[in-house]
Motif scaffolding. Structure first.
Motif, PDB file in Angstrom:
ATOM      1  N   GLY A 124      -1.428  -5.424  -3.095  1.00 53.47           N
ATOM      2  CA  GLY A 124      -1.708  -5.221  -1.520  1.00 53.47           C
ATOM      3  C   GLY A 124      -3.137  -6.101  -1.344  1.00 53.47           C
ATOM      4  N   LEU A 125      -4.113  -5.855  -1.910  1.00 49.55           N
ATOM      5  CA  LEU A 125      -5.443  -6.393  -1.989  1.00 49.55           C
ATOM      6  C   LEU A 125      -5.378  -7.849  -2.016  1.00 49.55           C
ATOM      7  CD1 LEU A 125      -7.694  -3.804  -3.907  1.00 49.55           C
ATOM      8  CD2 LEU A 125      -7.657  -4.442  -1.391  1.00 49.55           C
ATOM      9  N   ALA A 126      -4.446  -8.378  -3.241  1.00 48.87           N
ATOM     10  CA  ALA A 126      -4.189  -9.912  -3.479  1.00 48.87           C
ATOM     11  C   ALA A 126      -3.484 -10.379  -2.170  1.00 48.87           C
ATOM     12  CB  ALA A 126      -3.379  -9.907  -4.605  1.00 48.87           C
ATOM     13  N   ALA A 127      -2.689  -9.873  -1.536  1.00 47.34           N
ATOM     14  CA  ALA A 127      -1.776 -10.091  -0.411  1.00 47.34           C
ATOM     15  C   ALA A 127      -2.946 -10.383   0.856  1.00 47.34           C
ATOM     16  CB  ALA A 127      -0.832  -9.406   0.186  1.00 47.34           C
ATOM     17  N   ILE A 128      -3.897  -9.721   1.082  1.00 47.36           N
ATOM     18  CA  ILE A 128      -4.573  -9.510   1.912  1.00 47.36           C
ATOM     19  C   ILE A 128      -5.956 -10.797   1.756  1.00 47.36           C
ATOM     20  CG2 ILE A 128      -6.937  -8.604   3.056  1.00 47.36           C
ATOM     21  CD1 ILE A 128      -4.210  -7.451   4.133  1.00 47.36           C
ATOM     22  N   ASP A 129      -6.290 -10.760   0.522  1.00 45.93           N
ATOM     23  CA  ASP A 129      -7.278 -11.919   0.036  1.00 45.93           C
ATOM     24  C   ASP A 129      -6.538 -13.372   0.344  1.00 45.93           C
ATOM     25  OD1 ASP A 129      -9.049 -10.015  -0.589  1.00 45.93           O
ATOM     26  OD2 ASP A 129      -8.459 -10.169  -2.755  1.00 45.93           O
ATOM     27  N   ARG A 136       0.679  -1.214  -0.096  1.00 45.00           N
ATOM     28  CA  ARG A 136      -0.035  -0.005  -0.105  1.00 45.00           C
ATOM     29  C   ARG A 136       0.892   1.202  -0.189  1.00 45.00           C
ATOM     30  NH1 ARG A 136      -1.187   2.636   4.472  1.00 45.00           N
ATOM     31  NH2 ARG A 136      -1.108   0.917   5.591  1.00 45.00           N
ATOM     32  N   GLN A 137       1.906   1.358   0.634  1.00 45.42           N
ATOM     33  CA  GLN A 137       2.670   2.354   1.022  1.00 45.42           C
ATOM     34  C   GLN A 137       3.538   2.624  -0.438  1.00 45.42           C
ATOM     35  OE1 GLN A 137       5.019   1.766   4.451  1.00 45.42           O
ATOM     36  NE2 GLN A 137       3.382   2.573   5.561  1.00 45.42           N
ATOM     37  N   LEU A 138       3.917   1.579  -1.047  1.00 45.19           N
ATOM     38  CA  LEU A 138       4.406   1.684  -2.510  1.00 45.19           C
ATOM     39  C   LEU A 138       3.714   2.010  -3.461  1.00 45.19           C
ATOM     40  CD1 LEU A 138       6.820  -1.683  -2.238  1.00 45.19           C
ATOM     41  CD2 LEU A 138       7.460   1.041  -1.862  1.00 45.19           C
ATOM     42  N   GLY A 139       2.188   2.105  -3.195  1.00 43.22           N
ATOM     43  CA  GLY A 139       1.337   2.397  -4.196  1.00 43.22           C
ATOM     44  C   GLY A 139       0.964   1.121  -5.233  1.00 43.22           C
ATOM     45  N   ARG A 140       1.355   0.072  -4.584  1.00 39.43           N
ATOM     46  CA  ARG A 140       0.911  -0.965  -5.387  1.00 39.43           C
ATOM     47  C   ARG A 140      -0.379  -1.828  -4.756  1.00 39.43           C
ATOM     48  NH1 ARG A 140       6.060  -4.807  -5.440  1.00 39.43           N
ATOM     49  NH2 ARG A 140       4.727  -6.234  -6.300  1.00 39.43           N
ATOM     50  N   TYR A 141      -1.549  -1.183  -5.124  1.00 41.17           N
ATOM     51  CA  TYR A 141      -2.690  -1.415  -4.226  1.00 41.17           C
ATOM     52  C   TYR A 141      -3.393  -2.950  -4.809  1.00 41.17           C
ATOM     53  CZ  TYR A 141      -2.137   3.500  -3.666  1.00 41.17           C
ATOM     54  OH  TYR A 141      -1.522   4.570  -3.456  1.00 41.17           O
ATOM     55  N   ASP A 142      -3.178  -2.879  -6.009  1.00 45.30           N
ATOM     56  CA  ASP A 142      -3.816  -4.318  -6.577  1.00 45.30           C
ATOM     57  C   ASP A 142      -3.045  -5.418  -5.866  1.00 45.30           C
ATOM     58  OD1 ASP A 142      -5.659  -3.437  -7.862  1.00 45.30           O
ATOM     59  OD2 ASP A 142      -4.556  -3.288  -9.814  1.00 45.30           O
ATOM     60  N   ARG A 170      -7.574  -4.083   4.223  1.00 41.79           N
ATOM     61  CA  ARG A 170      -8.201  -4.400   3.013  1.00 41.79           C
ATOM     62  C   ARG A 170      -8.874  -3.134   2.782  1.00 41.79           C
ATOM     63  NH1 ARG A 170     -11.001  -5.774  -1.090  1.00 41.79           N
ATOM     64  NH2 ARG A 170     -10.491  -7.384  -2.384  1.00 41.79           N
ATOM     65  N   SER A 171      -9.662  -2.627   3.626  1.00 42.93           N
ATOM     66  CA  SER A 171     -10.632  -1.433   3.318  1.00 42.93           C
ATOM     67  C   SER A 171      -9.806  -0.230   3.083  1.00 42.93           C
ATOM     68  CB  SER A 171     -11.537  -1.257   4.539  1.00 42.93           C
ATOM     69  OG  SER A 171     -12.302  -2.314   4.759  1.00 42.93           O
ATOM     70  N   LEU A 172      -8.664  -0.136   3.805  1.00 40.36           N
ATOM     71  CA  LEU A 172      -7.879   1.033   3.674  1.00 40.36           C
ATOM     72  C   LEU A 172      -6.957   0.932   2.392  1.00 40.36           C
ATOM     73  CD1 LEU A 172      -6.347   3.558   5.065  1.00 40.36           C
ATOM     74  CD2 LEU A 172      -4.784   1.809   6.024  1.00 40.36           C
ATOM     75  N   ILE A 173      -6.624  -0.124   1.940  1.00 42.20           N
ATOM     76  CA  ILE A 173      -5.839  -0.453   0.733  1.00 42.20           C
ATOM     77  C   ILE A 173      -6.950   0.128  -0.334  1.00 42.20           C
ATOM     78  CG2 ILE A 173      -4.724  -1.771  -0.984  1.00 42.20           C
ATOM     79  CD1 ILE A 173      -3.541  -3.384   1.400  1.00 42.20           C
ATOM     80  N   ALA A 174      -7.903  -0.387  -0.393  1.00 40.92           N
ATOM     81  CA  ALA A 174      -9.024  -0.122  -1.429  1.00 40.92           C
ATOM     82  C   ALA A 174      -9.257   1.332  -1.577  1.00 40.92           C
ATOM     83  CB  ALA A 174     -10.313  -0.914  -1.164  1.00 40.92           C
ATOM     84  N   ALA A 175      -9.413   1.995  -0.266  1.00 41.93           N
ATOM     85  CA  ALA A 175      -9.999   3.400  -0.008  1.00 41.93           C
ATOM     86  C   ALA A 175      -8.717   4.289  -0.735  1.00 41.93           C
ATOM     87  CB  ALA A 175     -10.149   4.001   1.422  1.00 41.93           C
ATOM     88  N   VAL A 176      -7.547   4.091  -0.445  1.00 40.54           N
ATOM     89  CA  VAL A 176      -6.299   4.652  -0.864  1.00 40.54           C
ATOM     90  C   VAL A 176      -6.252   4.622  -2.400  1.00 40.54           C
ATOM     91  CG1 VAL A 176      -3.860   5.046  -0.622  1.00 40.54           C
ATOM     92  CG2 VAL A 176      -5.293   4.598   1.459  1.00 40.54           C
ATOM     93  N   GLY A 177      -6.450   3.345  -2.647  1.00 46.04           N
ATOM     94  CA  GLY A 177      -6.281   3.093  -4.306  1.00 46.04           C
ATOM     95  C   GLY A 177      -7.349   4.015  -5.026  1.00 46.04           C
ATOM     96  N   GLU A 178      -8.577   3.969  -4.511  1.00 47.53           N
ATOM     97  CA  GLU A 178      -9.621   4.856  -5.161  1.00 47.53           C
ATOM     98  C   GLU A 178      -9.371   6.374  -5.066  1.00 47.53           C
ATOM     99  OE1 GLU A 178     -12.603   3.913  -6.848  1.00 47.53           O
ATOM    100  OE2 GLU A 178     -11.807   1.923  -6.903  1.00 47.53           O
ATOM    101  N   VAL A 179      -8.786   6.753  -4.245  1.00 50.47           N
ATOM    102  CA  VAL A 179      -8.255   8.074  -4.069  1.00 50.47           C
ATOM    103  C   VAL A 179      -7.121   8.614  -4.977  1.00 50.47           C
ATOM    104  CG1 VAL A 179      -7.291   9.972  -2.685  1.00 50.47           C
ATOM    105  CG2 VAL A 179      -9.033   8.476  -1.510  1.00 50.47           C
TER     106      VAL A 179
END
Length: 65
Positions: free
Chosen positions: A18-23, A10-16, A44-53
């Motif tokens: 990050g979501l895959a790791a959580i899943d 997430r901090q690296l901006g690799r949101y997809d 997961r919610s945080l990653i999704a929100a930051v990715g959307e922003v």
């Protein structure tokens, strides 16, 4: 640990990624581990929100901070 991996991604901006790791972590979590499940869901919610922003900022021509 997938939770820390997801936070780093997430901090690296690799949101997809990050979501895959959580899943993956959620799939491997034993039943009844409620506190860990809640932490994973929050991340997961945080990653999704930051990715959307971030996506919105790029779409409207803004620059993410």
């Amino acid at each position: 640990m997938p939770f820390r991996e997801a936070g780093a991604l997430r901090q690296l901006g690799r949101y997809d990624d990050g979501l895959a790791a959580i899943d993956r972590a959620l799939d491997l979590l034993p039943p009844g581990d409620v506190s860990v499940h809640a932490d994973l869901v929050r991340e997961r919610s945080l990653i999704a929100a930051v990715g959307e922003v971030s996506l919105s900022a790029h779409t409207i021509g803004g620059t993410p901070t």
